[in-house]
Design a protein around this motif. Sequence first.
Motif, PDB file in Angstrom:
ATOM      1  N   ALA A  30       0.744  -1.245  -0.078  1.00  0.00           N
ATOM      2  CA  ALA A  30      -0.113  -0.061   0.119  1.00  0.00           C
ATOM      3  C   ALA A  30       0.969   1.084  -0.022  1.00  0.00           C
ATOM      4  CB  ALA A  30      -1.010  -0.012   1.244  1.00  0.00           C
ATOM      5  N   VAL A  31       1.965   1.226   0.688  1.00  0.00           N
ATOM      6  CA  VAL A  31       2.791   2.571   0.763  1.00  0.00           C
ATOM      7  C   VAL A  31       3.314   2.669  -0.615  1.00  0.00           C
ATOM      8  CG1 VAL A  31       5.062   3.287   1.639  1.00  0.00           C
ATOM      9  CG2 VAL A  31       3.283   2.121   3.076  1.00  0.00           C
ATOM     10  N   HIS A  32       3.809   1.565  -1.248  1.00  0.00           N
ATOM     11  CA  HIS A  32       4.240   1.702  -2.488  1.00  0.00           C
ATOM     12  C   HIS A  32       3.118   1.882  -3.708  1.00  0.00           C
ATOM     13  CE1 HIS A  32       8.432   0.661  -2.199  1.00  0.00           C
ATOM     14  NE2 HIS A  32       8.030  -0.400  -1.338  1.00  0.00           N
ATOM     15  N   GLY A  33       1.778   2.116  -3.239  1.00  0.00           N
ATOM     16  CA  GLY A  33       0.594   2.453  -4.121  1.00  0.00           C
ATOM     17  C   GLY A  33      -0.283   1.169  -4.706  1.00  0.00           C
ATOM     18  N   GLY A  35      -2.229  -0.744  -2.908  1.00  0.00           N
ATOM     19  CA  GLY A  35      -2.911  -1.526  -1.476  1.00  0.00           C
ATOM     20  C   GLY A  35      -4.087  -2.413  -1.780  1.00  0.00           C
ATOM     21  N   ARG A  36      -4.245  -2.875  -0.855  1.00  0.00           N
ATOM     22  CA  ARG A  36      -5.722  -3.922  -0.488  1.00  0.00           C
ATOM     23  C   ARG A  36      -5.892  -4.238   0.920  1.00  0.00           C
ATOM     24  NH1 ARG A  36      -4.218  -8.945   1.301  1.00  0.00           N
ATOM     25  NH2 ARG A  36      -2.419  -9.923   0.527  1.00  0.00           N
ATOM     26  N   ALA A  37      -7.161  -4.150   1.294  1.00  0.00           N
ATOM     27  CA  ALA A  37      -7.604  -4.391   2.765  1.00  0.00           C
ATOM     28  C   ALA A  37      -6.782  -5.473   3.401  1.00  0.00           C
ATOM     29  CB  ALA A  37      -9.235  -4.555   2.842  1.00  0.00           C
ATOM     30  N   THR A  38      -6.238  -5.531   4.515  1.00  0.00           N
ATOM     31  CA  THR A  38      -5.709  -6.431   5.156  1.00  0.00           C
ATOM     32  C   THR A  38      -5.804  -6.243   6.769  1.00  0.00           C
ATOM     33  OG1 THR A  38      -3.339  -7.647   5.920  1.00  0.00           O
ATOM     34  CG2 THR A  38      -3.486  -5.140   5.403  1.00  0.00           C
ATOM     35  N   LEU A  39      -5.900  -7.236   7.518  1.00  0.00           N
ATOM     36  CA  LEU A  39      -5.869  -7.147   9.070  1.00  0.00           C
ATOM     37  C   LEU A  39      -4.696  -7.248   9.841  1.00  0.00           C
ATOM     38  CD1 LEU A  39      -9.538  -8.850   9.436  1.00  0.00           C
ATOM     39  CD2 LEU A  39      -8.834  -6.481   9.520  1.00  0.00           C
ATOM     40  N   ASP A  40      -3.544  -7.442   9.212  1.00  0.00           N
ATOM     41  CA  ASP A  40      -2.306  -7.475   9.720  1.00  0.00           C
ATOM     42  C   ASP A  40      -1.125  -6.746   9.259  1.00  0.00           C
ATOM     43  OD1 ASP A  40      -1.697  -9.009   7.564  1.00  0.00           O
ATOM     44  OD2 ASP A  40      -0.741 -10.594   8.504  1.00  0.00           O
ATOM     45  N   GLY A 140       0.958 -21.210  -1.697  1.00  0.00           N
ATOM     46  CA  GLY A 140      -0.276 -21.391  -3.003  1.00  0.00           C
ATOM     47  C   GLY A 140      -1.437 -20.195  -2.894  1.00  0.00           C
ATOM     48  N   SER A 141      -0.881 -19.097  -2.610  1.00  0.00           N
ATOM     49  CA  SER A 141      -1.919 -18.078  -2.602  1.00  0.00           C
ATOM     50  C   SER A 141      -1.914 -17.236  -3.844  1.00  0.00           C
ATOM     51  CB  SER A 141      -1.278 -17.174  -1.422  1.00  0.00           C
ATOM     52  OG  SER A 141      -2.328 -15.929  -1.446  1.00  0.00           O
ATOM     53  N   ALA A 142      -3.312 -17.454  -4.186  1.00  0.00           N
ATOM     54  CA  ALA A 142      -3.361 -16.430  -5.544  1.00  0.00           C
ATOM     55  C   ALA A 142      -3.333 -14.812  -5.203  1.00  0.00           C
ATOM     56  CB  ALA A 142      -4.814 -16.806  -5.952  1.00  0.00           C
ATOM     57  N   ARG A 143      -3.572 -14.644  -4.022  1.00  0.00           N
ATOM     58  CA  ARG A 143      -3.704 -13.126  -3.371  1.00  0.00           C
ATOM     59  C   ARG A 143      -2.349 -12.500  -3.506  1.00  0.00           C
ATOM     60  NH1 ARG A 143      -7.565 -10.731   0.737  1.00  0.00           N
ATOM     61  NH2 ARG A 143      -8.479  -9.995  -1.282  1.00  0.00           N
TER      62      ARG A 143
END
Length: 171
Positions: A30-33, A35-40, A140-143
């Motif tokens: 996100a700092v690099h532009g 971003g996505r929602a995250t809880l950590d 194996g995370s597509a995110r």
Amino acid sequence: MSAAGLLQTIVRELERADIPFMLTGSMAAAVHGAGRATLDIDLVIEPTADQLRAFVASLASPDRYVSNDAASEALEHESMFNVVDTRTGWKADLMIRKSRAFSETEFARRQPMYCDGVQLWVASLEDLIVAKLEWARLGGSARQIEDVASLLRVAGDSCDVAYLNHWVHAL
């Protein structure tokens, strides 16, 4: 406490304990532009045993969970431990910097930037891409792949492709 409040608290205590650190993961993206929602909050840290004990003790609070045993084990195994704001559920993953060439290079290339009004050290865009590719391979995370695509779009022609190629092939 908000994510920004937890980040401010942790950064303040890392600095007080004189522990080198860098923000990584989705908040760094996100700092690099990108971003996505995250809880950590993901932070890589490089403490000595004494620094780590002082840092963990400084976070002791009825509103925060952090385990000295988990932190000590993380230091021993170059793994991670958590700090959790028990009122809000916000969590910080603190990863001990690994003793390998990429991790040493990545840490040396960190950049001073701002996140939620806090000046801190952030993984470079290229190192964040490499780390996310590695996390995608391991989990194996597509995110993570989606995050890489977003970071590459943001970087455009400014991305150091030769650097990326070197570390992708090395890892």
